[in-house]
Design an enzyme around this catalytic site. Structure first.
Site, PDB file in Angstrom:
ATOM      1  N   ASP A  72       0.870  -1.164   0.000  1.00 36.71           N
ATOM      2  CA  ASP A  72       0.000   0.000   0.000  1.00 36.71           C
ATOM      3  C   ASP A  72       0.920   1.230   0.000  1.00 36.71           C
ATOM      4  O   ASP A  72       2.112   1.122   0.299  1.00 36.71           O
ATOM      5  CB  ASP A  72      -0.865  -0.056   1.263  1.00 36.71           C
ATOM      6  CG  ASP A  72      -1.568   1.247   1.524  1.00 36.71           C
ATOM      7  OD1 ASP A  72      -2.223   1.755   0.593  1.00 36.71           O
ATOM      8  OD2 ASP A  72      -1.456   1.773   2.659  1.00 36.71           O
ATOM      9  N   ASP A 109      -0.042   5.125   0.995  1.00 31.35           N
ATOM     10  CA  ASP A 109      -0.217   6.115   2.066  1.00 31.35           C
ATOM     11  C   ASP A 109      -0.332   5.435   3.438  1.00 31.35           C
ATOM     12  O   ASP A 109      -1.154   4.548   3.639  1.00 31.35           O
ATOM     13  CB  ASP A 109      -1.451   6.973   1.784  1.00 31.35           C
ATOM     14  CG  ASP A 109      -1.346   7.684   0.436  1.00 31.35           C
ATOM     15  OD1 ASP A 109      -0.250   8.184   0.121  1.00 31.35           O
ATOM     16  OD2 ASP A 109      -2.338   7.713  -0.301  1.00 31.35           O
TER      17      ASP A 109
HETATM   18 MG    MG Z   1      -2.798   3.201   3.576  1.00 37.85          MG
END
Ligand code: MG
Ligand code: ZN
Length: 193
Positions: free
Chosen positions: A8, A10
């Site tokens: 992932d 962020d």
């Molecule tokens: Mg995230």
């Protein structure tokens, strides 16, 4: 075959900033370059998969996302790390504007971004991982069929604390405080597999 670390973005690679899109707001989390170096040395491909509903909502453009990803790799390369590929979902089923309002396969926890990666890489699922800081990252990894790791950065530590408090079974396969911990765990697990 490629063993792949799906990450992932962020809260996992960079500090969580609401609707991050300006390169000057990008802050790589401590230890991330080191974790990526460890994986690359062990022969893993590093692939980012990220929901970018800010595009759907009209807050920023696909071009902004791609510029940010180039900037991220420039920052990582200064520290001997590099991401092999980025895939992002610019859609949102409800809040999207125009062509971006869409029920798509790519938005996590859907598996569409993994399938995009499969066009470019020969993913060896049994030796690949999905790592993120939210339940939807873990669910996406499970839906695709790879080992899932919740990381304590971003929203991860809070989510884990909540689950522990409620006495729930962990929804992830493994919890790592940081991405470096996740890297060390994976390299150790690989030796034992
Ligand atoms: Mg995230
Ligand atoms: Zn999508």
């Amino acid at each position: 075959m490629d063993k792949v670390i799906f990450l992932d973005r962020d809260g996992t690679i960079n500090e969580e900033v609401h609707y991050l899109h300006r390169p000057e707001d990008l802050k790589i989390l401590p230890g991330v370059p080191q974790a990526i170096r460890l994986w690359r040395q062990a022969g893993y491909k590093i692939i980012v998969i990220t929901n970018q509903a800010g595009v759907a909502r009209g807050y920023y453009t696909c071009q902004d996302v791609e510029n940010l990803h180039r900037h991220m790799n420039r920052m990582l390369e200064k520290e001997g790390a590099r991401i092999d590929a980025f895939y992002y979902c610019p859609h949102h089923p409800e809040y999207g504007i125009g062509i971006y309002k869409k029920v798509c396969r790519c938005r996590k926890p859907g598996v569409g971004m993994f399938e995009m990666a499969e066009r470019d890489f020969a993913v060896d699922k049994a030796r690949s991982y999905m790592i993120g800081d939210k339940a939807l990252d873990i669910q996406a990894g499970k839906n695709y069929g790879v080992y899932s790791i919740l990381v304590g950065t971003g929203y991860g530590a809070g989510l884990r604390a909540e689950a522990v408090e409620k006495g729930e079974q962990p929804f992830y396969d493994f919890y790592a405080e940081t991405l470096v911990d996740a890297a060390e765990f994976i390299l150790k697990r690989e030796r034992e597999l």
